[in-house]
Design a protein around this motif. Structure first.
Motif, PDB file in Angstrom:
ATOM      1  N   VAL A  16       0.856  -1.186   0.000  1.00 44.54           N
ATOM      2  CA  VAL A  16       0.000   0.000   0.000  1.00 44.54           C
ATOM      3  C   VAL A  16       0.886   1.229   0.000  1.00 44.54           C
ATOM      4  CG1 VAL A  16      -1.714   1.307   1.310  1.00 44.54           C
ATOM      5  CG2 VAL A  16      -1.856  -1.171   1.204  1.00 44.54           C
ATOM      6  N   LEU A  17       0.623   2.126  -0.942  1.00 44.04           N
ATOM      7  CA  LEU A  17       1.277   3.439  -0.950  1.00 44.04           C
ATOM      8  C   LEU A  17       0.181   4.454  -0.648  1.00 44.04           C
ATOM      9  CD1 LEU A  17       3.561   3.124  -4.117  1.00 44.04           C
ATOM     10  CD2 LEU A  17       4.167   2.761  -1.719  1.00 44.04           C
ATOM     11  N   PRO A  18       0.138   4.967   0.579  1.00 43.29           N
ATOM     12  CA  PRO A  18      -0.944   5.878   0.977  1.00 43.29           C
ATOM     13  C   PRO A  18      -1.026   7.094   0.060  1.00 43.29           C
ATOM     14  CG  PRO A  18       0.370   5.239   2.883  1.00 43.29           C
ATOM     15  CD  PRO A  18       1.083   4.744   1.661  1.00 43.29           C
ATOM     16  N   GLY A  19      -2.234   7.426  -0.355  1.00 41.43           N
ATOM     17  CA  GLY A  19      -2.450   8.570  -1.224  1.00 41.43           C
ATOM     18  C   GLY A  19      -2.232   8.242  -2.688  1.00 41.43           C
ATOM     19  N   ILE A  20      -1.748   7.055  -2.998  1.00 43.65           N
ATOM     20  CA  ILE A  20      -1.501   6.659  -4.388  1.00 43.65           C
ATOM     21  C   ILE A  20      -2.379   5.456  -4.740  1.00 43.65           C
ATOM     22  CG2 ILE A  20       0.216   5.803  -6.023  1.00 43.65           C
ATOM     23  CD1 ILE A  20       2.325   7.362  -4.424  1.00 43.65           C
ATOM     24  N   GLY A  84       7.376  12.754  -1.629  1.00 46.93           N
ATOM     25  CA  GLY A  84       8.318  12.867  -2.742  1.00 46.93           C
ATOM     26  C   GLY A  84       7.849  12.090  -3.962  1.00 46.93           C
ATOM     27  N   LEU A  85       7.295  10.906  -3.741  1.00 45.53           N
ATOM     28  CA  LEU A  85       6.773  10.119  -4.864  1.00 45.53           C
ATOM     29  C   LEU A  85       5.636  10.850  -5.564  1.00 45.53           C
ATOM     30  CD1 LEU A  85       6.543   6.423  -3.562  1.00 45.53           C
ATOM     31  CD2 LEU A  85       8.181   7.364  -5.158  1.00 45.53           C
ATOM     32  N   LYS A  86       4.714  11.413  -4.776  1.00 42.19           N
ATOM     33  CA  LYS A  86       3.577  12.132  -5.351  1.00 42.19           C
ATOM     34  C   LYS A  86       4.038  13.350  -6.154  1.00 42.19           C
ATOM     35  CE  LYS A  86       0.173  11.052  -1.786  1.00 42.19           C
ATOM     36  NZ  LYS A  86      -0.668  11.639  -0.741  1.00 42.19           N
ATOM     37  N   GLU A  87       5.032  14.061  -5.620  1.00 47.34           N
ATOM     38  CA  GLU A  87       5.547  15.242  -6.325  1.00 47.34           C
ATOM     39  C   GLU A  87       6.189  14.845  -7.645  1.00 47.34           C
ATOM     40  OE1 GLU A  87       8.166  17.126  -3.546  1.00 47.34           O
ATOM     41  OE2 GLU A  87       6.518  17.926  -2.329  1.00 47.34           O
TER      42      GLU A  87
END
Length: 185
Positions: A16-20, A84-87
């Protein structure tokens, strides 16, 4: 942090990647192609579902054990990593997650291209091995016998019954006696 993602996914078959979103695997069992004499390994497919509201507390516990950091530091570092991943995804960078695949952002949300896991598990040749005169146990009903005993039992020469020869001889003698009786009168 990406090495922990791949390790957790390999161990638990989900991530799980929260927010993704979250990843999991589906498995198709191994297949035997009898004609081609090939055994194909089970096929594992990596699936991705975009869901920004999922969380996995087990992953945080896993990170604490792996990194040796305390609970607060682990959550803080993981949150920074996810941010950082989301950005990167928002800026159009395609993220390569080792062991999983490539995650990108498009107009419909996140898109995922899974890594081909079958390259690590090629099909193997499944030739039948026949060992001549190899002794092994064979279960026959309630008994257990060796293959040598069964081979001897099954290959006994069968005595052919020749009762019909005697019947023919008696029939010829009977016909000769009847002919003699009627011809001698």
């Amino acid at each position: 942090m990406t090495q922990y993602l791949a390790k957790y996914f390999a161990l638990h078959r989900k991530l799980v990647l929260p927010g993704i979103g979250f990843f999991n695997t589906s498995t198709q069992p191994a297949q035997l192609e009898f004609v081609e004499k090939t055994l194909h390994a089970p096929v594992h497919t990596i699936n991705f579902w975009q869901d920004e509201n999922v969380a996995d507390n087990n992953f945080i516990s896993f990170l604490i054990k792996e990194t040796g950091l305390n609970h607060y530091e682990t959550i803080n570092k993981f949150s920074q990593f996810i941010t950082g991943l989301k950005e990167k995804l928002q800026s159009g960078v395609a993220l390569k997650i080792p062991g999983l695949g490539i995650l990108t952002n498009n107009e419909n949300g996140y898109s995922f291209n899974p890594e081909n896991l079958q390259q690590y598990f090629p099909g193997i040749t499944a030739e039948r091995v026949i060992r001549q005169n190899a002794q092994h146990s064979v279960r026959v009903g309630e008994d257990e016998k060796t293959s040598v005993e069964m081979h001897e039992m099954l290959n006994k020469e069968v005595v052919k019954d020749r009762w019909w020869i005697g019947a023919i001889v008696l029939a010829v003698v009977g016909v000769a006696a009847i002919l003699y009786y009627y011809l001698s009168r």
